[in-house]
Design a protein around this motif. Structure first.
Motif, short mmCIF file in Angstrom:
data_model
loop_
_atom_site.label_atom_id
_atom_site.label_comp_id
_atom_site.label_asym_id
_atom_site.label_seq_id
_atom_site.Cartn_x
_atom_site.Cartn_y
_atom_site.Cartn_z
N LEU A 121 0.83 -1.20 0.00
CA LEU A 121 0.00 0.00 0.00
C LEU A 121 0.87 1.26 0.00
O LEU A 121 0.61 2.21 -0.74
N ALA A 122 1.91 1.26 0.82
CA ALA A 122 2.81 2.42 0.86
C ALA A 122 3.45 2.65 -0.51
O ALA A 122 3.54 3.80 -0.98
N ASP A 123 3.90 1.58 -1.16
CA ASP A 123 4.50 1.71 -2.49
C ASP A 123 3.48 2.21 -3.51
O ASP A 123 3.81 3.03 -4.37
N ALA A 124 2.24 1.72 -3.41
CA ALA A 124 1.21 2.16 -4.35
C ALA A 124 0.94 3.65 -4.22
O ALA A 124 0.67 4.34 -5.21
N LEU A 125 1.03 4.17 -3.00
CA LEU A 125 0.82 5.61 -2.79
C LEU A 125 2.01 6.44 -3.26
O LEU A 125 1.93 7.68 -3.27
N GLN A 145 -5.78 14.60 3.88
CA GLN A 145 -5.78 15.10 2.50
C GLN A 145 -4.42 15.70 2.22
O GLN A 145 -4.19 16.88 2.49
N PRO A 146 -3.49 14.90 1.68
CA PRO A 146 -2.14 15.43 1.44
C PRO A 146 -2.18 16.58 0.43
O PRO A 146 -2.68 16.41 -0.69
N ALA A 200 5.05 11.48 3.29
CA ALA A 200 5.01 11.27 4.74
C ALA A 200 3.89 10.31 5.11
O ALA A 200 4.06 9.45 5.99
N LEU A 201 2.74 10.44 4.45
CA LEU A 201 1.64 9.52 4.70
C LEU A 201 2.02 8.10 4.30
O LEU A 201 1.75 7.13 5.03
N THR A 234 3.24 1.36 10.18
CA THR A 234 2.11 1.07 11.06
C THR A 234 2.22 -0.34 11.64
O THR A 234 2.33 -1.31 10.89
N PRO A 235 2.17 -0.48 12.97
CA PRO A 235 2.20 -1.82 13.55
C PRO A 235 0.88 -2.55 13.33
O PRO A 235 -0.17 -1.92 13.15
N ARG A 236 0.96 -3.84 13.34
CA ARG A 236 -0.24 -4.67 13.20
C ARG A 236 -1.14 -4.48 14.42
O ARG A 236 -0.68 -4.55 15.57
#
Length: 210
Positions: free
Chosen positions: A35-39, A74-75, A83-84, A91-93
């Motif tokens: 998800l982080a990579d997709a953003l 809303q970046p 940063a988001l 984020t921890p599980r």
């Protein structure tokens, strides 16, 4: 009440991530990293910033386990979006050893959507690798989303066959929604990138490209 400067928003996008017992630690890491990579994907970045997209992330498991891990953001620029992305990666599980209750996940997502920024479209992404073994009627939650005018899309993580994809198409996604299939958790990063492009790129009038 959101300030007037934050109301210019095309899409409120809520990502509901399955962290139930069927997801091991390595698979969880594939999800948050994916998800982080997709953003960080250039096409997604452009769509998010031009559309003033609002993003939130919720982790879910059994009928009592749903938590907001990233509240609405809303970046306004690339620095804020980066940063988001980094925050989501770190984020921890939230839960371990819980069952799978997508009905309650959808209900929690709709409650979070009720306090989203004032956006033209409201979209909930539900991702998961199993069918329910806990909780209530998923169909009722699906119908509630449709009544609220919320689009629900699915990302079905398959290990074998297409049973989870079929369940997500019939019981999770709304009539105006769609389902993307990931062939195992290792395929999740590709699938979530394609999914975000399909959901958001039309905001800026570009074609989705794998």
């Amino acid at each position: 009440m959101w300030p007037a400067t934050l109301r210019a928003c095309d899409t409120a996008l809520l990502l509901a991530m399955d962290v139930s017992n069927s997801v091991d630690d390595a698979e969880y890491r594939l999800q948050v990293d994916g998800l982080a990579d997709a953003l960080s994907d250039p096409v997604v970045v452009e769509a998010v910033l031009m559309g003033r997209v609002a993003i939130s992330v919720l982790q879910w498991s059994d009928s009592t386990q749903q938590v907001v891990t990233t509240d609405w953001r809303q970046p306004p620029d690339r620095v804020a979006l980066a940063a988001l992305s980094a925050e989501i990666r770190a984020t921890p599980r939230a839960f371990i050893m819980g069952g799978t209750a997508p009905a309650e996940a959808l209900s929690a997502a709709m409650a979070l959507m009720a306090r989203a920024p004032d956006c033209h479209r409201r979209v909930i992404d539900v991702s998961g690798d199993g069918t329910p073994n806990d909780g209530g009627d998923v169909g009722a939650a699906q119908r509630q989303a449709e009544a609220m005018g919320v689009t629900v899309n699915g990302l079905a993580i398959e290990s074998l066959g297409m049973a989870i994809t079929g369940f997500y198409r019939n019981r999770i996604a709304t009539r105006d929604g769609f389902v993307i299939t990931a062939r195992g958790h290792r395929d999740y990063p590709r699938a979530i990138r394609i999914k975000l492009r399909r959901e958001l790129v039309r905001v800026v009038g570009r074609h989705d490209r794998p």
